[in-house]
Design an enzyme around this catalytic site. Structure first.
Site, mmCIF file in Angstrom:
data_model
loop_
_atom_site.group_PDB
_atom_site.id
_atom_site.type_symbol
_atom_site.label_atom_id
_atom_site.label_comp_id
_atom_site.label_asym_id
_atom_site.label_seq_id
_atom_site.Cartn_x
_atom_site.Cartn_y
_atom_site.Cartn_z
ATOM 1 N N CYS A 43 -2.223 9.112 2.387
ATOM 2 C CA CYS A 43 -2.020 8.599 1.022
ATOM 3 C C CYS A 43 -3.228 8.923 0.157
ATOM 4 C CB CYS A 43 -1.788 7.095 1.075
ATOM 5 S SG CYS A 43 -3.035 6.211 2.000
ATOM 6 N N GLU A 48 0.890 -1.179 0.000
ATOM 7 C CA GLU A 48 0.000 0.000 0.000
ATOM 8 C C GLU A 48 0.916 1.213 0.000
ATOM 9 O OE1 GLU A 48 -3.112 -0.097 -0.289
ATOM 10 O OE2 GLU A 48 -3.845 -1.987 0.532
HETATM 11 P P1 NAP Z 1 8.307 5.176 4.648
HETATM 12 O O1 NAP Z 1 9.455 6.056 4.930
HETATM 13 O O2 NAP Z 1 8.324 4.357 3.440
HETATM 14 O O3 NAP Z 1 8.147 4.255 5.948
HETATM 15 C C1 NAP Z 1 7.133 3.283 6.055
HETATM 16 C C2 NAP Z 1 7.681 2.102 6.804
HETATM 17 O O4 NAP Z 1 8.657 1.453 6.003
HETATM 18 C C3 NAP Z 1 8.383 2.469 8.104
HETATM 19 O O5 NAP Z 1 8.167 1.458 9.046
HETATM 20 C C4 NAP Z 1 9.846 2.498 7.686
HETATM 21 O O6 NAP Z 1 10.721 2.270 8.752
HETATM 22 C C5 NAP Z 1 9.886 1.364 6.695
HETATM 23 N N1 NAP Z 1 10.955 1.455 5.702
HETATM 24 C C6 NAP Z 1 11.457 2.576 5.131
HETATM 25 N N2 NAP Z 1 12.409 2.239 4.225
HETATM 26 C C7 NAP Z 1 12.501 0.894 4.234
HETATM 27 C C8 NAP Z 1 13.312 -0.044 3.532
HETATM 28 N N3 NAP Z 1 14.197 0.340 2.616
HETATM 29 N N4 NAP Z 1 13.167 -1.362 3.804
HETATM 30 C C9 NAP Z 1 12.259 -1.767 4.706
HETATM 31 N N5 NAP Z 1 11.480 -0.921 5.421
HETATM 32 C C10 NAP Z 1 11.576 0.391 5.179
HETATM 33 O O7 NAP Z 1 6.953 5.998 4.599
HETATM 34 P P2 NAP Z 1 6.406 7.031 5.653
HETATM 35 O O8 NAP Z 1 7.093 8.311 5.441
HETATM 36 O O9 NAP Z 1 6.406 6.460 7.030
HETATM 37 O O10 NAP Z 1 4.878 7.096 5.212
HETATM 38 C C11 NAP Z 1 4.446 7.905 4.205
HETATM 39 C C12 NAP Z 1 4.209 7.135 2.918
HETATM 40 O O11 NAP Z 1 3.301 6.077 3.143
HETATM 41 C C13 NAP Z 1 3.551 8.006 1.875
HETATM 42 O O12 NAP Z 1 4.105 7.752 0.613
HETATM 43 C C14 NAP Z 1 2.108 7.563 1.936
HETATM 44 O O13 NAP Z 1 1.354 7.851 0.783
HETATM 45 C C15 NAP Z 1 2.251 6.105 2.189
HETATM 46 N N6 NAP Z 1 1.004 5.543 2.715
HETATM 47 C C16 NAP Z 1 0.267 4.721 1.941
HETATM 48 C C17 NAP Z 1 -0.937 4.211 2.407
HETATM 49 C C18 NAP Z 1 -1.782 3.303 1.573
HETATM 50 O O14 NAP Z 1 -2.664 2.663 2.126
HETATM 51 N N7 NAP Z 1 -1.583 3.192 0.278
HETATM 52 C C19 NAP Z 1 -1.373 4.544 3.683
HETATM 53 C C20 NAP Z 1 -0.593 5.408 4.454
HETATM 54 C C21 NAP Z 1 0.607 5.884 3.961
HETATM 55 P P3 NAP Z 1 11.558 3.482 9.439
HETATM 56 O O15 NAP Z 1 10.553 4.420 10.005
HETATM 57 O O16 NAP Z 1 12.373 2.786 10.462
HETATM 58 O O17 NAP Z 1 12.349 4.092 8.341
#
Ligand code: NAP
Length: 453
Positions: free
Chosen positions: A260, A226
């Site tokens: 999102c 997602e």
């Molecule tokens: P993020 O930086 O991608 O982090 C999300 C999760 O992934 C965190 O637990 C993060 O851990 C982990 N993560 C980051 N890089 C990783 C990697 N290379 N390998 C494995 N795990 C990794 O995103 P965010 O800033 O928290 O959230 C915002 C994003 O989420 C936006 O793009 C938003 O649109 C999207 N989102 C999508 C939905 C949907 O349902 N489609 C819902 C909500 C949010 P750390 O915090 O330890 O880095």
């Protein structure tokens, strides 16, 4: 791991991340728990979900305050989030047995049917923006189906991560059925590589999704992704303009702009563009920005200082590219914390970041379309395909939007939102797989064909 209040920048608490040996212990505990949990009848599993829902309702105010102080969403929205988690648990408590029931299929066999079995230990990598809801919408169906969960939550919400583990423990779920791993993103691959982990789900950015999917792909493990979105919000001349403009402001401001499925690109038919623009900009300007613990606040801070940097750079580069700044366009540096002014940018040309990238904060891009063809082309222009909201009273236009917009969700004359009975997810670079409804519970199941000769 640090818990920082984004409204003040104050460090609230630090947490030790788990050692390799501790992670190993938790995976072993999860694998052991699965052996027993998969055999527990569904109605007993869902009775524990009911108890989790009761805890969420009873302690809603405390959980809301925890979310708000850790990631900055307005307190009222945080309360609603806790209530929605309870609703999600109750939805699966009421429906899981039906979703998981055997399905008879008529064939040449004496009898043939499909049964649904859990896959095992599922790793959930989750974001901070809906720190409770994202976890519960994974966990409620997964646990009801007999899977067990390992949560790797975002590093900036460790209090929420531990509180959720505690809710499942207090609800009575057996040890190991749901555990939080306080680990950084670098540790994720090792967990996915572990043969005792069956599958992974990630909600977050495209980069994180690609990395988790690649690691899971190497091990031939199922994933659900997602990811981000840049949802279009299309307004046609027949729409109720007052309602559309008021909803547009809410749809951009939801969760301080960090959702999102927040509407991010507003595509308005040229016949009503001036009238919409006036109402929309007025609405964005009048949003009350401030302390998220204050009940009247509509926009709190962004969750981290880095998010403010990223958003501000996207806005500046878009203005340099030729977008017209109608309001905002600056961080609010007259106060501590990570605040950004509600911003509207009109007519961003090709190449402007607000036209192509996801903006995670209260920044709107406004477009004018000559006709429905151009509106649909603009809607489909980005690499994302999560939600979309279209405003029209014309049935033929409505049918074209439903059929032609490349997205996982189309909402007509309404703001996009998730709802437990309906599937939620995207296409294109917004990810794959679905959460919620009957579709969500099926993602982590072995659909087993049985043939009696
Ligand atoms: P993020 O930086 O991608 O982090 C999300 C999760 O992934 C965190 O637990 C993060 O851990 C982990 N993560 C980051 N890089 C990783 C990697 N290379 N390998 C494995 N795990 C990794 O995103 P965010 O800033 O928290 O959230 C915002 C994003 O989420 C936006 O793009 C938003 O649109 C999207 N989102 C999508 C939905 C949907 O349902 N489609 C819902 C909500 C949010 P750390 O915090 O330890 O880095």
């Amino acid at each position: 791991m640090r818990s920082v209040n984004p409204a003040t920048g104050e460090l609230l608490e630090t947490f030790e991340t788990l050692s390799e040996a501790q992670v190993e212990e938790k995976i072993a505990c999860a694998a052991e728990a699965f052996r027993e949990w998969r055999t527990v009848p569904v109605d007993r599993r869902t009775a524990w979900l009911e108890r989790a829902a009761a805890i969420l309702d009873r302690e809603r105010d405390a959980f809301a305050a925890m979310m708000t102080t850790e990631m900055g969403k307005p307190l009222g929205a945080a309360r609603e989030e806790a209530a929605k988690c309870a609703r999600g648990c109750r939805f699966y408590a009421a429906n899981a047995a039906r979703f998981l029931a055997d399905i008879e299929v008529k064939t040449a066999a004496r009898r043939s049917w499909v049964r649904h079995e859990p896959l095992g230990v599922v790793l959930a990598v989750m974001p901070w923006n809906f720190p409770f809801w994202q976890v519960f919408r994974f966990a409620a169906p997964a646990l009801a189906a007999g899977n067990v969960g390992l949560l790797k939550h975002a590093s900036n919400v460790p209090r929420c991560a531990l509180a959720i583990e505690d809710i499942f423990r207090r609800a009575g779920f057996p040890q190991g059925v749901f555990q939080t791993l306080l680990i950084g993103s670098r540790e994720v691959q090792r967990v996915i590589d572990d043969p005792r982990v069956a599958a992974a789900t990630l909600t977050g950015s495209e980069g994180a999704g690609a990395s988790v999917a690649a690691a899971a792909g190497r091990q031939i493990k199922k994933t659900v992704l997602e990811l981000g979105g840049s949802d279009p919000f299309i307004v046609m001349p027949s729409a109720d303009l007052d309602l559309a403009a008021a909803t547009a402001v809410r749809a951009r401001a939801v969760n301080n702009g960090q959702s999102c499925i927040a509407a991010k690109r507003f595509i308005v038919h040229r016949d009503v563009a001036d009238a919409f623009e006036r109402r929309f900009v007025e609405g964005m300007k009048s949003l009350r920005v401030g302390d998220p613990m204050n009940e009247s606040t509509e926009i709190g801070p962004l969750a981290t200082a880095e998010l403010v940097e990223t958003l501000d750079a996207q806005v500046r580069r878009s203005v340099e590219a030729g977008a017209r700044l109608l309001c905002g366009g600056r961080r609010l540096s007259d106060r501590p914390g990570f605040y950004y002014a509600p911003t509207v940018l009109a007519d961003p040309p090709a190449g402007a970041p607000v036209r192509h990238e996801e903006t995670f904060g209260p920044v709107a891009a406004l477009f004018r379309a000559r006709d429905i063809d151009e509106a649909i082309a603009l809607a489909n222009e980005t690499a994302f395909g999560l939600g979309s909201s279209v405003w029209t009273a014309d049935d033929a236009e409505r049918d074209r939007f439903i059929a032609e917009i490349e997205a996982g969700l189309v909402f007509v004359n309404a703001m996009v939102a998730s709802d437990p009975p309906l599937p939620f997810g995207g296409v294109k670079r917004s990810g794959y797989g679905r959460e919620l409804g009957e579709w969500g519970i099926r993602e982590f199941l072995n659909t087993k064909t049985v043939w009696i000769g």
